[in-house]
Design a protein around this motif. Structure first.
Motif, PDB file in Angstrom:
ATOM      1  N   ARG A 137      32.761  13.327  53.255  1.00  0.00           N
ATOM      2  CA  ARG A 137      33.423  14.618  53.032  1.00  0.00           C
ATOM      3  C   ARG A 137      34.743  14.437  52.287  1.00  0.00           C
ATOM      4  O   ARG A 137      35.037  15.181  51.330  1.00  0.00           O
ATOM      5  CB  ARG A 137      33.670  15.288  54.385  1.00  0.00           C
ATOM      6  CG  ARG A 137      34.436  16.608  54.271  1.00  0.00           C
ATOM      7  CD  ARG A 137      34.726  17.151  55.657  1.00  0.00           C
ATOM      8  NE  ARG A 137      35.473  18.402  55.582  1.00  0.00           N
ATOM      9  CZ  ARG A 137      36.566  18.660  56.286  1.00  0.00           C
ATOM     10  NH1 ARG A 137      37.049  17.752  57.120  1.00  0.00           N
ATOM     11  NH2 ARG A 137      37.187  19.814  56.176  1.00  0.00           N
ATOM     12  N   PHE A 138      35.544  13.452  52.701  1.00  0.00           N
ATOM     13  CA  PHE A 138      36.852  13.288  52.076  1.00  0.00           C
ATOM     14  C   PHE A 138      36.710  12.830  50.623  1.00  0.00           C
ATOM     15  O   PHE A 138      37.524  13.201  49.772  1.00  0.00           O
ATOM     16  CB  PHE A 138      37.711  12.307  52.875  1.00  0.00           C
ATOM     17  CG  PHE A 138      39.154  12.310  52.464  1.00  0.00           C
ATOM     18  CD1 PHE A 138      39.925  13.461  52.567  1.00  0.00           C
ATOM     19  CD2 PHE A 138      39.765  11.160  51.978  1.00  0.00           C
ATOM     20  CE1 PHE A 138      41.260  13.476  52.187  1.00  0.00           C
ATOM     21  CE2 PHE A 138      41.096  11.164  51.594  1.00  0.00           C
ATOM     22  CZ  PHE A 138      41.847  12.323  51.697  1.00  0.00           C
TER      23      PHE A 138
ATOM     24  N   TYR B 196      43.366  16.865  56.375  1.00  0.00           N
ATOM     25  CA  TYR B 196      41.992  16.936  56.862  1.00  0.00           C
ATOM     26  C   TYR B 196      41.799  15.973  58.025  1.00  0.00           C
ATOM     27  O   TYR B 196      42.316  14.848  58.007  1.00  0.00           O
ATOM     28  CB  TYR B 196      41.010  16.589  55.735  1.00  0.00           C
ATOM     29  CG  TYR B 196      41.119  17.527  54.555  1.00  0.00           C
ATOM     30  CD1 TYR B 196      40.488  18.771  54.581  1.00  0.00           C
ATOM     31  CD2 TYR B 196      41.875  17.184  53.439  1.00  0.00           C
ATOM     32  CE1 TYR B 196      40.600  19.651  53.510  1.00  0.00           C
ATOM     33  CE2 TYR B 196      41.997  18.061  52.363  1.00  0.00           C
ATOM     34  CZ  TYR B 196      41.354  19.287  52.408  1.00  0.00           C
ATOM     35  OH  TYR B 196      41.478  20.150  51.354  1.00  0.00           O
TER      36      TYR B 196
ATOM     37  N   SER C 285      43.810  12.548  57.096  1.00  0.00           N
ATOM     38  CA  SER C 285      43.923  12.119  55.700  1.00  0.00           C
ATOM     39  C   SER C 285      44.517  13.269  54.890  1.00  0.00           C
ATOM     40  O   SER C 285      44.523  14.418  55.342  1.00  0.00           O
ATOM     41  CB  SER C 285      42.554  11.716  55.149  1.00  0.00           C
ATOM     42  OG  SER C 285      42.031  10.600  55.871  1.00  0.00           O
TER      43      SER C 285
ATOM     44  N   THR D 178      39.677  13.408  59.792  1.00  0.00           N
ATOM     45  CA  THR D 178      38.633  12.488  59.336  1.00  0.00           C
ATOM     46  C   THR D 178      38.362  11.448  60.425  1.00  0.00           C
ATOM     47  O   THR D 178      38.772  10.297  60.314  1.00  0.00           O
ATOM     48  CB  THR D 178      39.059  11.794  58.027  1.00  0.00           C
ATOM     49  OG1 THR D 178      40.367  11.196  58.200  1.00  0.00           O
ATOM     50  CG2 THR D 178      39.132  12.789  56.878  1.00  0.00           C
TER      51      THR D 178
ATOM     52  N   SER E 299      33.000  11.374  57.656  1.00  0.00           N
ATOM     53  CA  SER E 299      34.369  11.659  57.215  1.00  0.00           C
ATOM     54  C   SER E 299      34.612  11.160  55.799  1.00  0.00           C
ATOM     55  O   SER E 299      35.204  11.866  54.971  1.00  0.00           O
ATOM     56  CB  SER E 299      35.377  11.010  58.167  1.00  0.00           C
ATOM     57  OG  SER E 299      35.317  11.582  59.453  1.00  0.00           O
TER      58      SER E 299
ATOM     59  N   ASP F 263      42.351  20.734  60.946  1.00  0.00           N
ATOM     60  CA  ASP F 263      41.540  20.418  59.775  1.00  0.00           C
ATOM     61  C   ASP F 263      41.691  21.483  58.697  1.00  0.00           C
ATOM     62  O   ASP F 263      41.568  22.681  58.957  1.00  0.00           O
ATOM     63  CB  ASP F 263      40.072  20.304  60.175  1.00  0.00           C
ATOM     64  CG  ASP F 263      39.202  19.845  59.033  1.00  0.00           C
ATOM     65  OD1 ASP F 263      39.515  18.805  58.440  1.00  0.00           O
ATOM     66  OD2 ASP F 263      38.211  20.533  58.720  1.00  0.00           O
TER      67      ASP F 263
END
Length: 342
Positions: free
Chosen positions: A262-263, A207, A218, A209, A259, A193
């Motif tokens: 955050r993304f 990242y 991702s 996810t 996820s 991550d």
């Protein structure tokens, strides 16, 4: 439960547009709170993201399975931007990111045969030599994403990366029917991550996810077009899991929501203006590819993929509402199945 995507959803306002032909139809079995999330997702979708509303349907896997039937329908290899191309079919494909130090491939095709007879020839047709691939990022551990990786490893010694959780998932499943006969690649690189993959002067931020799988990957990275730089937000996930909690093969809906939240924030902070998924049906990618091929002017080629930060925020907000709708359906089903109190 923390507040999710409030800022990104606000960026998409005013949300006064519906799908062409009206809003996504309600399922008569859905409770009112589910209908509210479906309506909110529909407003976010407007026309340009209407295809993504399948995430909100009572059976979103039906869209995936319908697209799977078109796996043999190959799309003309397309250079979307100056240094980013798509090779694949109507169901799934790969993106090739060209750098001054070699090529990064996102996903690998669905099988060894497909990698050898479709993906590699398609890359060559675009002037990309498969031996120049320096790294394959497998977005998650399903056969339609890692199926061609072993061929690249055997043919060129190409490094292949998955997250630790998804390496473990496919290794546990090796030899089982769930892999659809696809041999898994040999364990190679483990993506972590926040890892920055640097090839030449290009840096790709990766990242973890979880949601669609336990360790979906991702990516956020820059591309070039006509002397301008754009930023890609590539979501490695597609279909929603059918449980709220994690399982051996998914991250569960709750982690999926975390996820996405955050993304979405990471994408906004990076000023991403391009949304991608290796499943074109997830974001109307087939139509965008058609537009990219239709224009002859290199200065505008790819504009159909540049949707801007607000619409990327709308997409992730749409997904969040659809996941809340899915959670609502699961809870409603559990409540109706519970024994009545006496």
């Amino acid at each position: 439960m923390k507040l999710r995507l409030a800022l990104l959803a606000a960026l998409a306002a005013p949300l006064t547009f519906a799908m062409a032909g009206g809003a996504l139809a309600h399922n008569p079995l859905d409770p009112p709170e589910v209908d509210a999330h479906v309506d909110a997702a529909t407003r976010l979708a407007r026309k340009d993201l209407a295809q993504s509303l399948f995430f909100c349907e009572a059976d979103p896997r039906a869209k995936v399975l319908a697209s799977l039937k078109r796996i043999g329908e190959w799309i003309e290899p397309t250079r979307i931007f100056d240094n980013l191309s798509y090779v694949g079919n109507q169901f799934v494909g790969v993106y090739a990111l060209e750098t001054d130090g070699g090529v990064i491939l996102f996903d690998s095709g669905t099988s060894v045969d497909e990698a050898e007879n479709h993906i590699a020839p398609g890359l060559r047709k675009l002037g990309i030599d498969p031996k120049d691939i320096r790294y394959i990022v497998v977005t998650h551990g399903h056969w339609d994403h890692f199926g061609g990786a072993l061929w690249f490893q055997q043919q060129y010694g190409t490094p292949v990366g998955l997250s630790e959780n998804d390496w473990q998932m496919i290794e546990r499943q090796e030899g089982t029917p769930v892999l659809n006969g696809r041999p898994i690649p040999k364990r190679d690189r483990v993506i972590t991550d926040g890892q920055v993959l640097k090839v030449g002067s290009t840096s790709v931020s990766l990242y973890i996810t979880p949601g669609h799988t336990p360790g979906t990957v991702s990516a956020i990275f820059p591309i070039r077009q006509g002397g301008r730089q754009h930023i890609v937000s590539l979501l490695g996930s597609t279909a929603l899991p059918d449980t709220v909690e994690p399982t051996a093969i998914t991250g569960g809906l709750e982690r999926y929501r975390d996820s996405i939240d955050r993304f979405a924030k990471l994408s906004r902070a990076a000023k991403a203006d391009i949304l991608l998924n290796t499943h074109l049906f997830a974001f109307g990618g087939v139509e965008r590819l058609d537009k990219a091929r239709a224009t002859r002017n290199p200065a505008v080629r790819g504009n159909s993929f540049v949707i801007g930060p607000q619409r990327i925020g709308a997409f992730y907000g749409l997904m969040d509402h659809c996941m809340q709708a899915a959670e609502g359906r699961i809870r409603a089903k559990a409540t109706s199945a519970a024994p009545h109190a006496h």
